[in-house]
Design a protein around this motif. Structure first.
Motif, short mmCIF file in Angstrom:
data_model
loop_
_atom_site.label_atom_id
_atom_site.label_comp_id
_atom_site.label_asym_id
_atom_site.label_seq_id
_atom_site.Cartn_x
_atom_site.Cartn_y
_atom_site.Cartn_z
N UNK A 218 8.75 40.78 -27.31
CA UNK A 218 9.08 40.07 -26.06
C UNK A 218 8.12 40.46 -24.94
N UNK A 219 7.76 41.73 -24.88
CA UNK A 219 6.81 42.20 -23.87
C UNK A 219 5.44 41.55 -24.09
N UNK B 211 3.30 38.93 -21.54
CA UNK B 211 1.90 39.14 -21.15
C UNK B 211 1.04 37.96 -21.58
N UNK B 212 1.24 37.51 -22.79
CA UNK B 212 0.48 36.38 -23.32
C UNK B 212 0.68 35.13 -22.47
N UNK C 178 -5.57 39.79 -22.08
CA UNK C 178 -4.81 40.84 -21.40
C UNK C 178 -3.95 41.65 -22.37
N UNK C 179 -3.85 41.22 -23.62
CA UNK C 179 -3.00 41.92 -24.58
C UNK C 179 -3.72 43.17 -25.10
N UNK C 180 -3.20 44.31 -24.70
CA UNK C 180 -3.64 45.60 -25.22
C UNK C 180 -2.38 46.37 -25.59
N UNK C 181 -2.52 47.39 -26.41
CA UNK C 181 -1.34 48.16 -26.77
C UNK C 181 -0.75 48.83 -25.54
N UNK D 100 1.20 46.23 -23.49
CA UNK D 100 2.47 45.87 -24.15
C UNK D 100 3.50 46.97 -23.96
N UNK D 101 3.11 48.21 -24.18
CA UNK D 101 4.10 49.29 -24.05
C UNK D 101 4.52 49.50 -22.60
#
Length: 195
Positions: free
Chosen positions: A16-17, A21-22, A29-32, A35-36
């Motif tokens: 969901x996070x 972001x997506x 913009x999606x990086x680990x 996301x965390x």
């Protein structure tokens, strides 16, 4: 003293996070870490549940493709009710108003995600392929009820509707298309097939 918030369904919380972001910032913009942070958990949580970040993203895509099957059942059940155009316009709006357009961008953007998906999904983009199957199944049900011509080329109509719908909704930053615009596309594509 607790160091974090207890996570009930870690995978879903992370998915969901990533989806937020997506949708908000796009695939670049999606990086680990992003996301965390969005999920409100430590970075190590993601890596405890997935081999690496690309494995996480591939699972995200497959999870979101699986969600289309719930929508597919509802669309198939609507056969014979309302109008064919209305049912399809609503289904396309629900599909592309969600994360489907962004998933296509993600799969296109990340080579490693595409490679991992090919291991389990050899042809097509998962969300769009499932959507095509959903539309084809619905059109077949409507054909059986006589609301679509018996000689309708369902295997052509379904991907045409998916492609046209995708193009209508592809502008992530702009306003979504009006319902009338979606209905006009569906009406035009199905013009020779409606009864």
């Amino acid at each position: 003293m607790p160091t974090g918030v207890a996570l009930r369904d870690v995978r879903e919380q992370l998915f969901d996070a990533a989806e937020r972001i997506l949708l908000r910032d796009g695939p670049s913009a999606l990086t680990s870490r992003a996301v965390t942070i969005e999920a409100g958990c430590a970075k190590g949580v993601l890596h405890r549940h997935f081999a690496d970040f690309d494995a996480f993203l591939a699972e995200l895509v497959l999870d979101r493709a699986d969600r289309v099957s719930g929508q597919a059942a509802a669309l198939r059940d609507s056969a014979g009710t309302g109008t064919v155009v209305g049912n399809l316009a609503e289904a396309l709006t629900e599909l592309f108003g969600s994360v489907a357009v962004a998933i296509v961008a993600l799969v296109t953007f990340r080579d490693e995600v595409r490679a991992r998906l090919r291991e389990r999904w050899p042809v097509g983009v998962p969300v769009l392929t499932e959507a095509g199957t959903m539309i084809a199944s619905y059109l077949a049900a409507e054909r059986d009820l006589g609301r679509i011509a018996a000689d309708a080329e369902i295997d052509v109509l379904a991907p045409t509707l998916i492609g046209a719908g995708h193009l209508l909704f592809a502008d992530r930053k702009g306003a979504p298309p009006e319902a009338e615009a979606v209905e006009k596309v569906v009406t035009t594509v199905l013009a020779g097939a409606l009864r």
